[in-house]
Design a protein around this motif. Structure first.
Motif, PDB file in Angstrom:
ATOM      1  N   MET A  86      57.942  28.421  48.500  1.00 15.65           N
ATOM      2  CA  MET A  86      56.876  29.419  48.656  1.00 15.65           C
ATOM      3  C   MET A  86      56.955  30.451  47.534  1.00 15.65           C
ATOM      4  SD  MET A  86      54.320  30.686  50.436  1.00 15.65           S
ATOM      5  CE  MET A  86      54.400  30.101  52.103  1.00 15.65           C
ATOM      6  N   ARG A  87      58.161  30.937  47.237  1.00 13.72           N
ATOM      7  CA  ARG A  87      58.327  31.921  46.162  1.00 13.72           C
ATOM      8  C   ARG A  87      57.894  31.335  44.823  1.00 13.72           C
ATOM      9  NH1 ARG A  87      63.372  32.683  48.624  1.00 13.72           N
ATOM     10  NH2 ARG A  87      64.372  31.690  46.855  1.00 13.72           N
ATOM     11  N   GLU A  88      58.269  30.072  44.551  1.00  7.84           N
ATOM     12  CA  GLU A  88      57.889  29.429  43.299  1.00  7.84           C
ATOM     13  C   GLU A  88      56.373  29.288  43.195  1.00  7.84           C
ATOM     14  OE1 GLU A  88      60.099  25.786  43.428  1.00  7.84           O
ATOM     15  OE2 GLU A  88      61.969  26.743  42.761  1.00  7.84           O
ATOM     16  N   LEU A  89      55.731  28.920  44.296  1.00  3.61           N
ATOM     17  CA  LEU A  89      54.277  28.767  44.315  1.00  3.61           C
ATOM     18  C   LEU A  89      53.596  30.107  44.057  1.00  3.61           C
ATOM     19  CD1 LEU A  89      51.824  26.919  44.895  1.00  3.61           C
ATOM     20  CD2 LEU A  89      52.037  27.589  47.280  1.00  3.61           C
ATOM     21  N   ILE A  90      54.084  31.153  44.699  1.00  4.52           N
ATOM     22  CA  ILE A  90      53.505  32.484  44.523  1.00  4.52           C
ATOM     23  C   ILE A  90      53.753  32.995  43.109  1.00  4.52           C
ATOM     24  CG2 ILE A  90      53.709  34.896  45.252  1.00  4.52           C
ATOM     25  CD1 ILE A  90      54.210  33.781  48.102  1.00  4.52           C
ATOM     26  N   ASP A  91      54.961  32.773  42.592  1.00  8.51           N
ATOM     27  CA  ASP A  91      55.283  33.228  41.238  1.00  8.51           C
ATOM     28  C   ASP A  91      54.420  32.547  40.187  1.00  8.51           C
ATOM     29  OD1 ASP A  91      57.158  35.039  42.050  1.00  8.51           O
ATOM     30  OD2 ASP A  91      58.872  33.733  41.689  1.00  8.51           O
ATOM     31  N   SER A  92      54.104  31.267  40.389  1.00  7.63           N
ATOM     32  CA  SER A  92      53.313  30.546  39.393  1.00  7.63           C
ATOM     33  C   SER A  92      51.822  30.859  39.521  1.00  7.63           C
ATOM     34  CB  SER A  92      53.530  29.046  39.515  1.00  7.63           C
ATOM     35  OG  SER A  92      52.994  28.563  40.741  1.00  7.63           O
ATOM     36  N   GLY A  93      51.361  31.283  40.704  1.00  7.77           N
ATOM     37  CA  GLY A  93      49.944  31.530  40.950  1.00  7.77           C
ATOM     38  C   GLY A  93      49.335  32.625  40.103  1.00  7.77           C
ATOM     39  N   PRO A  94      49.845  33.855  40.160  1.00  9.83           N
ATOM     40  CA  PRO A  94      49.213  34.944  39.408  1.00  9.83           C
ATOM     41  C   PRO A  94      49.196  34.700  37.902  1.00  9.83           C
ATOM     42  CG  PRO A  94      50.705  35.826  41.048  1.00  9.83           C
ATOM     43  CD  PRO A  94      50.889  34.336  41.026  1.00  9.83           C
ATOM     44  N   LYS A  95      50.232  34.058  37.362  1.00 14.81           N
ATOM     45  CA  LYS A  95      50.274  33.782  35.927  1.00 14.81           C
ATOM     46  C   LYS A  95      49.116  32.873  35.537  1.00 14.81           C
ATOM     47  CE  LYS A  95      55.253  34.284  35.725  1.00 14.81           C
ATOM     48  NZ  LYS A  95      56.519  33.571  35.622  1.00 14.81           N
ATOM     49  N   GLN A  96      48.863  31.849  36.355  1.00 15.17           N
ATOM     50  CA  GLN A  96      47.771  30.930  36.062  1.00 15.17           C
ATOM     51  C   GLN A  96      46.434  31.656  36.128  1.00 15.17           C
ATOM     52  OE1 GLN A  96      48.291  27.764  38.869  1.00 15.17           O
ATOM     53  NE2 GLN A  96      49.820  26.718  37.638  1.00 15.17           N
ATOM     54  N   HIS A  97      46.277  32.579  37.081  1.00 15.30           N
ATOM     55  CA  HIS A  97      45.029  33.326  37.202  1.00 15.30           C
ATOM     56  C   HIS A  97      44.816  34.217  35.989  1.00 15.30           C
ATOM     57  CE1 HIS A  97      44.231  31.858  41.172  1.00 15.30           C
ATOM     58  NE2 HIS A  97      45.389  32.306  41.617  1.00 15.30           N
ATOM     59  N   LYS A  98      45.875  34.824  35.453  1.00 14.21           N
ATOM     60  CA  LYS A  98      45.755  35.678  34.281  1.00 14.21           C
ATOM     61  C   LYS A  98      45.316  34.867  33.080  1.00 14.21           C
ATOM     62  CE  LYS A  98      49.044  39.163  35.762  1.00 14.21           C
ATOM     63  NZ  LYS A  98      50.361  39.748  35.561  1.00 14.21           N
ATOM     64  N   VAL A  99      45.868  33.659  32.936  1.00 13.64           N
ATOM     65  CA  VAL A  99      45.489  32.794  31.807  1.00 13.64           C
ATOM     66  C   VAL A  99      44.026  32.399  31.942  1.00 13.64           C
ATOM     67  CG1 VAL A  99      45.862  30.519  30.776  1.00 13.64           C
ATOM     68  CG2 VAL A  99      47.825  31.925  31.427  1.00 13.64           C
ATOM     69  N   LEU A 100      43.590  32.044  33.164  1.00 16.59           N
ATOM     70  CA  LEU A 100      42.192  31.669  33.371  1.00 16.59           C
ATOM     71  C   LEU A 100      41.274  32.843  33.091  1.00 16.59           C
ATOM     72  CD1 LEU A 100      42.378  29.465  36.591  1.00 16.59           C
ATOM     73  CD2 LEU A 100      41.838  28.716  34.279  1.00 16.59           C
ATOM     74  N   ASP A 101      41.678  34.060  33.483  1.00 14.39           N
ATOM     75  CA  ASP A 101      40.855  35.247  33.237  1.00 14.39           C
ATOM     76  C   ASP A 101      40.672  35.468  31.740  1.00 14.39           C
ATOM     77  OD1 ASP A 101      40.585  35.684  35.917  1.00 14.39           O
ATOM     78  OD2 ASP A 101      42.112  37.237  36.044  1.00 14.39           O
ATOM     79  N   ARG A 102      41.735  35.261  30.954  1.00  9.84           N
ATOM     80  CA  ARG A 102      41.629  35.456  29.505  1.00  9.84           C
ATOM     81  C   ARG A 102      40.729  34.406  28.873  1.00  9.84           C
ATOM     82  NH1 ARG A 102      47.359  35.227  27.747  1.00  9.84           N
ATOM     83  NH2 ARG A 102      48.058  35.696  29.794  1.00  9.84           N
ATOM     84  N   VAL A 103      40.795  33.168  29.374  1.00  9.93           N
ATOM     85  CA  VAL A 103      39.994  32.086  28.798  1.00  9.93           C
ATOM     86  C   VAL A 103      38.526  32.265  29.156  1.00  9.93           C
ATOM     87  CG1 VAL A 103      39.565  29.600  28.900  1.00  9.93           C
ATOM     88  CG2 VAL A 103      41.902  30.440  28.778  1.00  9.93           C
ATOM     89  N   THR A 104      38.252  32.617  30.422  1.00 10.26           N
ATOM     90  CA  THR A 104      36.855  32.727  30.864  1.00 10.26           C
ATOM     91  C   THR A 104      36.291  34.117  30.622  1.00 10.26           C
ATOM     92  OG1 THR A 104      37.542  33.315  33.116  1.00 10.26           O
ATOM     93  CG2 THR A 104      37.120  30.975  32.651  1.00 10.26           C
ATOM     94  N   GLY A 105      37.145  35.138  30.484  1.00 10.73           N
ATOM     95  CA  GLY A 105      36.663  36.507  30.357  1.00 10.73           C
ATOM     96  C   GLY A 105      36.340  36.829  28.968  1.00 10.73           C
TER      97      GLY A 105
END
Length: 105
Positions: A86-105
């Protein structure tokens, strides 16, 4: 996620399960967990996490409105500790969202 959202997702995932049956399953699981905790038992769900009780001794607190001293009795409070997966899943989640925000934003 709310209890009703969990029931809906369960009913969607298993179409052979009626919504009433999904609701009953969720209710039974949550009731069993609450009863176990009320008996002082620890609950461990591998990959998800564990539930335990923390003891809080009695203390003197203050009423925030009046500033008056108030006795707060001892109590046990439920405590959740996320499992490794669960911790690994949560830790990897926000990082992926930040990368997507930079690509799409």
């Amino acid at each position: 996620m709310t209890k009703s959202e969990l029931i809906s997702k369960l009913a969607e995932r298993f179409p052979q399960l009626l919504a009433k049956d999904a609701e009953l399953v969720v209710k039974i699981i949550l009731d069993a967990m609450a009863k176990s905790l009320s008996r002082g038992e620890r609950i461990e769900i591998r990959g998800f996490g564990s539930f335990d009780l923390n003891y809080r001794p009695s203390r003197v607190g203050r009423n925030p409105k009046s500033g008056e001293k108030v006795h707060v009795p001892e109590k046990y409070v439920p405590h959740f500790k996320a499992g490794k997966k669960m911790r690994e899943l949560i830790d990897s989640g926000p990082k992926q969202h930040k990368v997507l925000d930079r690509v799409t934003g």
